[in-house]
Design a protein around this motif. Structure first.
Motif, PDB file in Angstrom:
ATOM      1  N   ILE A   1     -22.455  21.396  34.453  1.00 39.43           N
ATOM      2  CA  ILE A   1     -23.100  20.098  34.252  1.00 39.43           C
ATOM      3  C   ILE A   1     -24.578  20.284  33.913  1.00 39.43           C
ATOM      4  O   ILE A   1     -25.094  19.718  32.937  1.00 39.43           O
ATOM      5  CB  ILE A   1     -22.940  19.201  35.488  1.00 39.43           C
ATOM      6  N   ASP A   2     -25.286  21.083  34.708  1.00 39.04           N
ATOM      7  CA  ASP A   2     -26.707  21.322  34.459  1.00 39.04           C
ATOM      8  C   ASP A   2     -26.938  21.974  33.093  1.00 39.04           C
ATOM      9  O   ASP A   2     -27.949  21.714  32.440  1.00 39.04           O
ATOM     10  CB  ASP A   2     -27.307  22.198  35.558  1.00 39.04           C
ATOM     11  N   GLN A   3     -25.978  22.813  32.676  1.00 39.15           N
ATOM     12  CA  GLN A   3     -26.113  23.445  31.363  1.00 39.15           C
ATOM     13  C   GLN A   3     -26.100  22.414  30.245  1.00 39.15           C
ATOM     14  O   GLN A   3     -26.860  22.501  29.282  1.00 39.15           O
ATOM     15  CB  GLN A   3     -24.992  24.456  31.147  1.00 39.15           C
ATOM     16  N   ARG A   4     -25.240  21.419  30.376  1.00 34.47           N
ATOM     17  CA  ARG A   4     -25.193  20.349  29.366  1.00 34.47           C
ATOM     18  C   ARG A   4     -26.538  19.611  29.310  1.00 34.47           C
ATOM     19  O   ARG A   4     -27.042  19.320  28.236  1.00 34.47           O
ATOM     20  CB  ARG A   4     -24.080  19.354  29.678  1.00 34.47           C
ATOM     21  N   ILE A   5     -27.094  19.322  30.484  1.00 31.24           N
ATOM     22  CA  ILE A   5     -28.362  18.595  30.552  1.00 31.24           C
ATOM     23  C   ILE A   5     -29.471  19.394  29.884  1.00 31.24           C
ATOM     24  O   ILE A   5     -30.299  18.843  29.140  1.00 31.24           O
ATOM     25  CB  ILE A   5     -28.751  18.283  32.006  1.00 31.24           C
ATOM     26  N   GLU A   6     -29.505  20.709  30.136  1.00 31.02           N
ATOM     27  CA  GLU A   6     -30.550  21.546  29.548  1.00 31.02           C
ATOM     28  C   GLU A   6     -30.429  21.607  28.030  1.00 31.02           C
ATOM     29  O   GLU A   6     -31.438  21.577  27.323  1.00 31.02           O
ATOM     30  CB  GLU A   6     -30.503  22.949  30.150  1.00 31.02           C
ATOM     31  N   VAL A   7     -29.215  21.703  27.526  1.00 28.91           N
ATOM     32  CA  VAL A   7     -29.046  21.682  26.072  1.00 28.91           C
ATOM     33  C   VAL A   7     -29.517  20.337  25.518  1.00 28.91           C
ATOM     34  O   VAL A   7     -30.165  20.270  24.474  1.00 28.91           O
ATOM     35  CB  VAL A   7     -27.577  21.943  25.678  1.00 28.91           C
ATOM     36  N   GLY A   8     -29.219  19.267  26.252  1.00 29.41           N
ATOM     37  CA  GLY A   8     -29.689  17.946  25.849  1.00 29.41           C
ATOM     38  C   GLY A   8     -31.211  17.890  25.765  1.00 29.41           C
ATOM     39  O   GLY A   8     -31.775  17.286  24.843  1.00 29.41           O
ATOM     40  N   LYS A   9     -31.880  18.536  26.701  1.00 32.52           N
ATOM     41  CA  LYS A   9     -33.350  18.569  26.677  1.00 32.52           C
ATOM     42  C   LYS A   9     -33.863  19.319  25.450  1.00 32.52           C
ATOM     43  O   LYS A   9     -34.835  18.901  24.825  1.00 32.52           O
ATOM     44  CB  LYS A   9     -33.876  19.241  27.951  1.00 32.52           C
ATOM     45  N   VAL A  10     -33.226  20.435  25.128  1.00 33.38           N
ATOM     46  CA  VAL A  10     -33.677  21.251  24.003  1.00 33.38           C
ATOM     47  C   VAL A  10     -33.639  20.465  22.698  1.00 33.38           C
ATOM     48  O   VAL A  10     -34.540  20.579  21.862  1.00 33.38           O
ATOM     49  CB  VAL A  10     -32.811  22.527  23.872  1.00 33.38           C
ATOM     50  N   ILE A  11     -32.609  19.648  22.518  1.00 29.91           N
ATOM     51  CA  ILE A  11     -32.461  18.894  21.266  1.00 29.91           C
ATOM     52  C   ILE A  11     -33.020  17.477  21.391  1.00 29.91           C
ATOM     53  O   ILE A  11     -32.767  16.624  20.549  1.00 29.91           O
ATOM     54  CB  ILE A  11     -30.983  18.853  20.820  1.00 29.91           C
ATOM     55  N   ASN A  12     -33.778  17.257  22.483  1.00 27.96           N
ATOM     56  CA  ASN A  12     -34.447  15.973  22.706  1.00 27.96           C
ATOM     57  C   ASN A  12     -33.459  14.813  22.844  1.00 27.96           C
ATOM     58  O   ASN A  12     -33.706  13.706  22.370  1.00 27.96           O
ATOM     59  CB  ASN A  12     -35.445  15.681  21.578  1.00 27.96           C
ATOM     60  N   LYS A  13     -32.319  15.103  23.488  1.00 25.55           N
ATOM     61  CA  LYS A  13     -31.323  14.076  23.726  1.00 25.55           C
ATOM     62  C   LYS A  13     -30.877  14.092  25.193  1.00 25.55           C
ATOM     63  O   LYS A  13     -29.687  13.976  25.497  1.00 25.55           O
ATOM     64  CB  LYS A  13     -30.120  14.268  22.797  1.00 25.55           C
ATOM     65  N   GLU A  14     -31.843  14.245  26.073  1.00 22.15           N
ATOM     66  CA  GLU A  14     -31.532  14.304  27.503  1.00 22.15           C
ATOM     67  C   GLU A  14     -30.895  12.994  27.977  1.00 22.15           C
ATOM     68  O   GLU A  14     -29.920  13.007  28.750  1.00 22.15           O
ATOM     69  CB  GLU A  14     -32.797  14.594  28.310  1.00 22.15           C
ATOM     70  N   LYS A  15     -31.411  11.879  27.541  1.00 23.70           N
ATOM     71  CA  LYS A  15     -30.879  10.581  27.948  1.00 23.70           C
ATOM     72  C   LYS A  15     -29.426  10.431  27.515  1.00 23.70           C
ATOM     73  O   LYS A  15     -28.564  10.010  28.296  1.00 23.70           O
ATOM     74  CB  LYS A  15     -31.721   9.454  27.353  1.00 23.70           C
ATOM     75  N   GLU A  16     -29.143  10.800  26.268  1.00 30.09           N
ATOM     76  CA  GLU A  16     -27.777  10.690  25.754  1.00 30.09           C
ATOM     77  C   GLU A  16     -26.827  11.645  26.476  1.00 30.09           C
ATOM     78  O   GLU A  16     -25.683  11.287  26.766  1.00 30.09           O
ATOM     79  CB  GLU A  16     -27.762  10.988  24.253  1.00 30.09           C
ATOM     80  N   MET A  17     -27.307  12.851  26.778  1.00 30.86           N
ATOM     81  CA  MET A  17     -26.445  13.811  27.466  1.00 30.86           C
ATOM     82  C   MET A  17     -26.198  13.381  28.905  1.00 30.86           C
ATOM     83  O   MET A  17     -25.087  13.569  29.431  1.00 30.86           O
ATOM     84  CB  MET A  17     -27.068  15.205  27.430  1.00 30.86           C
ATOM     85  N   ASN A  18     -27.191  12.801  29.554  1.00 36.19           N
ATOM     86  CA  ASN A  18     -26.983  12.275  30.904  1.00 36.19           C
ATOM     87  C   ASN A  18     -25.924  11.174  30.898  1.00 36.19           C
ATOM     88  O   ASN A  18     -25.105  11.083  31.824  1.00 36.19           O
ATOM     89  CB  ASN A  18     -28.296  11.735  31.473  1.00 36.19           C
ATOM     90  N   ALA A  19     -25.952  10.338  29.881  1.00 37.13           N
ATOM     91  CA  ALA A  19     -24.953   9.272  29.766  1.00 37.13           C
ATOM     92  C   ALA A  19     -23.572   9.871  29.570  1.00 37.13           C
ATOM     93  O   ALA A  19     -22.581   9.395  30.157  1.00 37.13           O
ATOM     94  CB  ALA A  19     -25.304   8.350  28.597  1.00 37.13           C
TER      95      ALA A  19
END
Length: 310
Positions: A145-163
């Motif tokens: 789960i945390d890995q998905r969030i970190e990838v989301g941060k890298v591509i500037n889509k943390e909000k979308e990945m959290n959703a």
């Protein structure tokens, strides 16, 4: 008085000049908070240091593991490793993406990436950093789960990945509860795959849907598998002893390309109780072994259809 006026004008000019040279833009979000970001880049604190990455990446090279995350977030991939390209979903989404290894420096340069994402097995991070901003992850250092969030941060889509995470976990719980109700709280499930006249057993965090079955849904792994596969993540056995590790159900990842699957015609295999009872679910190995946002969605659908007949 005139001197003071000149001083104030000069000070204002300095301030305005500084603002003009600053690429930071501030806007007010709907909740009244300031959302300050670089107009062209954002800073990501990675395990190989703080990296300035594009705020809106357009041409990403993915050297392992994360293509499905970018696919789920609708980010363009121009290059990927060969294992990812063999995944039919990834190949269909990115038909023009080139196959590259981490040492294909000239080929990667030709792709003109604005971001490179990979795992810590790359040979020379510094060479990749000379081509484009590069973010490296160590496999297994973060949970799935945390890995998905970190990838989301890298591509500037943390909000979308959290959703996505919130929705995925909610759906997994619903399906998992239904599966438990159908097969029983104590039923056991083995996840295995074939390769070169050998069978591999998988623990609870080695792709192939193991994260969903054992962690999200809380379903049971046979003790025999747990004893050998939990610590290393996977464990190889000879084909003929597979029956010793199969629980009430078997999820078998079949790698057909270049692999011998004749064991499925053998007497020993067809005498395994789960096989005789038709409690084996066959997954396409080239697509099923990934652990990313897109693959998790596909695996969850597979388990729902397989166990619940939907």
């Amino acid at each position: 008085m005139r001197k003071w006026l000149l001083f104030i004008v000069a000070a204002l000019m300095v301030i305005l000049s500084a603002c003009g040279n600053d690429d930071t833009k501030t806007k007010e979000t709907s909740d009244g908070k300031d959302d300050t970001k670089k107009s062209g880049t954002i800073s990501y604190k990675s395990e190989n240091g703080t990296v300035k990455v594009p705020a809106d990446p357009k041409r990403v090279v993915v050297l392992s593991l994360f293509v499905g995350d970018l696919m789920e977030m609708d980010v363009n991939v121009v290059g990927m490793d060969s294992w990812s390209k063999d995944n039919p979903d990834f190949a269909k989404k990115y038909p023009d993406a080139e196959v590259v290894a981490s040492t294909d420096y000239e080929k990667i340069i030709e792709l003109d990436p604005d971001l490179i994402i990979g795992s810590n097995d790359v040979e020379d991070v510094k060479k990749l950093q000379e081509i484009a901003p590069t973010v490296i992850f160590t496999y297994g250092a973060l949970n799935y789960i945390d890995q998905r969030i970190e990838v989301g941060k890298v591509i500037n889509k943390e909000k979308e990945m959290n959703a996505w995470v919130k929705d995925f976990q909610a759906r997994s719980k619903v399906v998992g509860d239904k599966i438990k109700a159908k097969i029983g709280e104590d039923a056991t499930i083995t996840v295995a795959g074939n390769s070169d006249k050998q069978i591999y057993l998988f623990g609870d965090s080695w792709g192939r849907g193991t994260e969903i079955l054992y962690q999200e849904m809380g379903l049971n792994m046979p003790k025999a598998v747990k004893d050998v596969a939990i610590e290393p993540g996977y464990f190889g056995i000879s084909e003929e002893v597979l029956g010793d590790y199969v629980g009430d159900y078997l999820v078998l990842n079949l790698v057909k390309k270049g692999q011998d699957t004749s064991f499925m015609d053998s007497t020993w295999y067809n005498n395994i109780p789960a096989v005789k009872d038709k409690k084996v679910f066959y997954a396409e190995g080239s697509a099923f072994y990934f652990a990313d946002a897109h693959s998790f969605d596909k695996q969850l659908d597979f388990f729902e259809k397989s166990f619940l007949g939907k």
